[in-house]
Design an enzyme around this catalytic site. Structure first.
Site, short mmCIF file in Angstrom:
data_model
loop_
_atom_site.label_atom_id
_atom_site.label_comp_id
_atom_site.label_asym_id
_atom_site.label_seq_id
_atom_site.Cartn_x
_atom_site.Cartn_y
_atom_site.Cartn_z
N GLU A 189 10.73 -32.67 2.80
CA GLU A 189 11.81 -31.80 3.29
C GLU A 189 12.59 -32.47 4.41
OE1 GLU A 189 12.80 -29.01 1.94
OE2 GLU A 189 11.24 -29.18 0.43
N ASP A 222 11.92 -37.86 -1.97
CA ASP A 222 10.61 -38.38 -2.34
C ASP A 222 10.45 -39.82 -1.87
OD1 ASP A 222 9.85 -36.03 -3.53
OD2 ASP A 222 10.15 -36.70 -5.59
#
Length: 469
Positions: A304, A390
């Site tokens: 996040e 990611d």
């Protein structure tokens, strides 16, 4: 500013036929809205056979306990059946309301209502607000059984529902109340800008909408969300220490770290952040904390924070504003188009001087096929951002080393592996689908599939190791 208005005027010249030509816009909306619905049904039918597979992808076989994959497939199959029925049902309702003059009736009903309250038809903004809420409330009623079924039958059957009938009803009433409290002033200012600026409304309306979004960033967590969920400071412990340490190392402007009682309504889990650039808040669902280990939750938060690091929310905001600007640039041609309103059964005296809110509503209906295409493009951008976040988690160790030193980066080398384990755990425990048709995913999903993300994590890890050699 004059250059901008000049270019917008040229656009309106190209669309001048809208104001004069008699086009069956109702037929156009019916055909294209049904086309979109049938296309979405086709996508569901492409996806449905995948729920009959008897084993997960080879890379995930070891991650499913006996019976877990079968439960996931059964849940996906039930959701697909429900989605197919509800999509066609909603379209049939919308199509019927459109065909039998519900929208034109609602404008007349709004006029009658405000007259009983002492307002004359000259109070167009008041009538427009009444019109919107008549549409909102009455069009909600036919879909309430779907919401009830989805919560108390579908989610209940598969063990996710925690909502009580009382909570369902109070949530509904609160939602209606919030829609009125915030929607009425928004509509009033929205329409006042049209009255004040005339056909030069585009930049002023854009400025207002951006300002409104920023205000809602502040009001949502402080005023709206507490009406539905309890936000509590995350308890002291390993998880809080990990997240605060991560924020400090990345210079993330963390102001509050919350745990939210998501289990009040569902067993599904999530985590997100929000706030202004200089003041961010992280919210973690209690279900995520219960379902995952602290080091896995830390990895999810690292992902996040990757969105923050790469300014993904800001970029999505800019893209959405460009999208809104494009829509508004085409709207003036439809704002002064009596034939459009006449084709939707509005009375001659209403069509002669089209009310702004009515013209805007019909304009949005006409854009239905365009918006379907735009959603695919937005999903593609979102999926790209997910891969970047990611990659950020995988490369976090190197980034922290470069900015804070090797000591601060200790224990971060396996962040990508932890994120992979967390994603698998969340998919398994939430009974998420692991077999996904590529076209169905492209249209519906803002995130890559689990197998795509795991493959991406492996590639990012390999690239990281290669750099070290």
């Amino acid at each position: 500013m004059d250059f901008l208005h000049g270019q917008l005027a040229n656009v309106q010249k190209q669309l001048s036929f809208v104001q004069t030509d008699s086009i069956d816009w109702k037929l156009y909306v019916q055909v294209f809205s049904w086309s979109v619905t049938l296309f979405e049904s086709y996508l569901l039918l492409r996806q449905y056979p995948l729920y009959s597979k008897t084993a997960p992808p080879p890379a995930l076989e070891k991650d499913f306990e006996p019976g877990a994959f079968e439960k996931s497939q059964a849940y996906g199959k039930d959701k697909a059946k429900f989605a197919l029925f509800s999509g066609i049902y909603k379209q049939a309702v919308d199509s019927s309301l459109l065909q039998f003059g519900f929208y034109s009736w609602s404008w007349q009903a709004a006029g009658s209502l405000i007259q009983k309250l002492g307002y004359s038809p000259q109070y167009q903004i008041v009538q427009s607000i009444a019109f919107v809420f008549i549409l909102y409330f009455l069009s909600t009623i036919p879909t309430l059984p779907l919401s009830w079924y989805g919560t108390f039958v579908l989610e209940e059957k598969h063990g996710f529902n925690k909502t009580t009938p009382k909570l369902f009803i109070t949530d509904l009433i609160k939602s209606w109340g919030i829609a009125f409290v915030f929607g009425a002033p928004f509509l009033a200012i929205f329409l006042k800008i049209f009255q004040w600026a005339g056909d030069r409304f585009v930049p002023w309306l854009m400025a207002f909408m951006i300002s409104f979004q920023l205000i809602m960033v502040i009001l949502y967590p402080t005023v709206i969300q507490p009406l539905f969920n309890k936000l509590s400071p995350l308890a002291d412990g390993d998880l809080r220490k990990r997240i605060e340490g991560l924020a400090i190392k990345l210079k993330f402007p963390l102001k509050h770290l919350y745990e939210i009682d998501g289990s009040k309504r569902s067993s599904h889990s999530n985590a997100y952040f929000f706030g202004l650039p200089w003041s961010k808040h992280i919210v973690i669902f209690d279900t995520l904390i219960q379902q995952s280990k602290p080091e896995e939750v830390e990895a999810v938060l690292a992902h996040e924070l990757g969105h923050w690091y790469f300014m993904h929310p800001t970029k999505m905001l800019v893209i959405s504003q460009l999208h809104i600007f494009t829509i508004l640039a085409f709207f003036p041609a439809f704002l002064h188009a009596p034939p459009v309103l006449a084709s939707f059964d509005y009375a001659a005296h209403v069509a002669k001087n089209p009310p702004t809110i009515v013209a805007f509503l019909l304009f949005q209906m006409i854009l239905t096929p365009v918006e379907a295409v735009v959603s695919i493009a937005m999903n593609a951008v979102s999926r790209k951002f997910e891969f970047e976040a990611d990659r950020f988690a995988v490369e976090l160790e190197e980034r922290v080393k470069a900015t804070a030193g090797e000591k601060e980066a200790e224990g971060m080398g396996d962040m990508g592996e932890r994120l992979g384990r967390a994603l698998i755990s969340l998919h398994v425990k939430n009974l998420s689908t692991v077999w996904v048709d590529w076209l169905y995913s492209a249209y519906h999903h803002s995130h890559p599939t689990l197998t795509e993300r795991l493959k991406g994590l492996e590639q990012f890890q390999a690239a990281k190791e290669k750099k070290r050699l």
